[in-house]
Design a protein around this motif. Structure first.
Motif, mmCIF file in Angstrom:
data_model
loop_
_atom_site.group_PDB
_atom_site.id
_atom_site.type_symbol
_atom_site.label_atom_id
_atom_site.label_comp_id
_atom_site.label_asym_id
_atom_site.label_seq_id
_atom_site.Cartn_x
_atom_site.Cartn_y
_atom_site.Cartn_z
ATOM 1 N N ALA A 171 0.864 -1.182 0.000
ATOM 2 C CA ALA A 171 0.000 0.000 0.000
ATOM 3 C C ALA A 171 0.896 1.226 0.000
ATOM 4 C CB ALA A 171 -0.922 0.010 1.209
ATOM 5 N N ILE A 210 0.791 5.556 0.596
ATOM 6 C CA ILE A 210 0.069 6.729 1.095
ATOM 7 C C ILE A 210 0.913 7.960 0.795
ATOM 8 C CG2 ILE A 210 -0.809 7.923 3.146
ATOM 9 C CD1 ILE A 210 -1.096 5.101 4.433
ATOM 10 N N LYS A 236 -2.076 10.000 -6.877
ATOM 11 C CA LYS A 236 -3.258 9.194 -7.196
ATOM 12 C C LYS A 236 -3.020 8.336 -8.441
ATOM 13 C CE LYS A 236 -6.548 12.417 -5.141
ATOM 14 N NZ LYS A 236 -7.582 13.428 -5.422
ATOM 15 N N SER A 283 -1.568 5.104 -7.709
ATOM 16 C CA SER A 283 -2.406 4.307 -6.796
ATOM 17 C C SER A 283 -2.166 4.590 -5.324
ATOM 18 C CB SER A 283 -2.218 2.811 -7.074
ATOM 19 O OG SER A 283 -2.550 2.523 -8.415
ATOM 20 N N ILE A 314 -2.997 6.366 -1.763
ATOM 21 C CA ILE A 314 -4.069 6.973 -0.987
ATOM 22 C C ILE A 314 -3.545 8.350 -0.600
ATOM 23 C CG2 ILE A 314 -5.361 6.876 1.176
ATOM 24 C CD1 ILE A 314 -4.818 3.774 1.072
ATOM 25 N N ILE A 326 -3.808 11.587 1.695
ATOM 26 C CA ILE A 326 -4.363 12.199 2.899
ATOM 27 C C ILE A 326 -3.728 13.577 3.011
ATOM 28 C CG2 ILE A 326 -4.878 10.014 4.064
ATOM 29 C CD1 ILE A 326 -2.340 10.377 5.725
ATOM 30 N N TYR A 385 0.018 11.076 9.981
ATOM 31 C CA TYR A 385 -0.042 9.940 9.054
ATOM 32 C C TYR A 385 0.180 8.616 9.760
ATOM 33 C CZ TYR A 385 5.115 10.124 8.243
ATOM 34 O OH TYR A 385 6.466 10.128 8.366
ATOM 35 N N TYR A 430 -3.099 7.487 10.996
ATOM 36 C CA TYR A 430 -3.855 6.937 9.866
ATOM 37 C C TYR A 430 -3.410 5.503 9.575
ATOM 38 C CZ TYR A 430 -5.908 6.467 5.237
ATOM 39 O OH TYR A 430 -6.633 6.019 4.155
ATOM 40 N N LYS A 467 -5.809 2.241 9.668
ATOM 41 C CA LYS A 467 -6.179 1.595 8.404
ATOM 42 C C LYS A 467 -5.336 0.364 8.055
ATOM 43 C CE LYS A 467 -9.222 4.763 7.375
ATOM 44 N NZ LYS A 467 -10.645 4.507 7.346
#
Length: 138
Positions: free
Chosen positions: A35, A37, A53, A56, A58, A60, A79, A82, A86
């Protein structure tokens, strides 16, 4: 059938603001993370958030107050809160937009080495550019 090894997951967080030129290098270097961010501090001058974006990530956002000497810590806590919410139990690599990871696969291999202690902070030697591409620190 034998017991399959659990694979640890890695989330990469990139912190920046108005940093599209650096994101063009740092984002592809971490594309194999489980993932991604991007924590934006209030981009107004370029397409940093859109670029993140497109990779890909995320996105914030929390406004970064340049006059607040404690803002780096506040942004990091923002962060990390977060991530804890998540992505519980995941490993997290946090970098600034001007830091480029040379080989993310080595980090992923390391966190999946059997008998690694959990809940430990590791400091990985990294190089990042200061001001321009002719100077760097380590």
């Amino acid at each position: 059938m034998g017991k399959e090894a659990k694979m640890n997951k890695l989330v990469v967080v990139i912190m920046g603001q108005d940093c599209e030129k650096f994101l063009r290098m740092s984002l592809p270097a971490v594309k194999t993370a489980d993932a991604l961010i991007y924590c934006d501090g209030g981009t107004t001058k370029d397409n940093s958030m859109q670029l993140a974006k497109e990779h890909s990530a995320i996105v914030i956002m929390q406004k970064y107050d340049q006059d607040d000497k404690t803002m780096n810590g506040k942004q990091r806590n923002f962060y990390l809160d977060y991530v804890k919410t998540k992505f519980p139990g995941w490993w997290c690599l946090a970098i600034d937009a001007d830091e480029i990871v040379e080989d993310l696969e080595k980090i992923k291999e390391y966190i999946n080495t059997p008998d690694r202690e959990r809940n430990v902070l590791y400091s990985i030697r990294m190089r990042h550019f200061i001001g321009d591409f002719g100077h760097e620190d380590s």
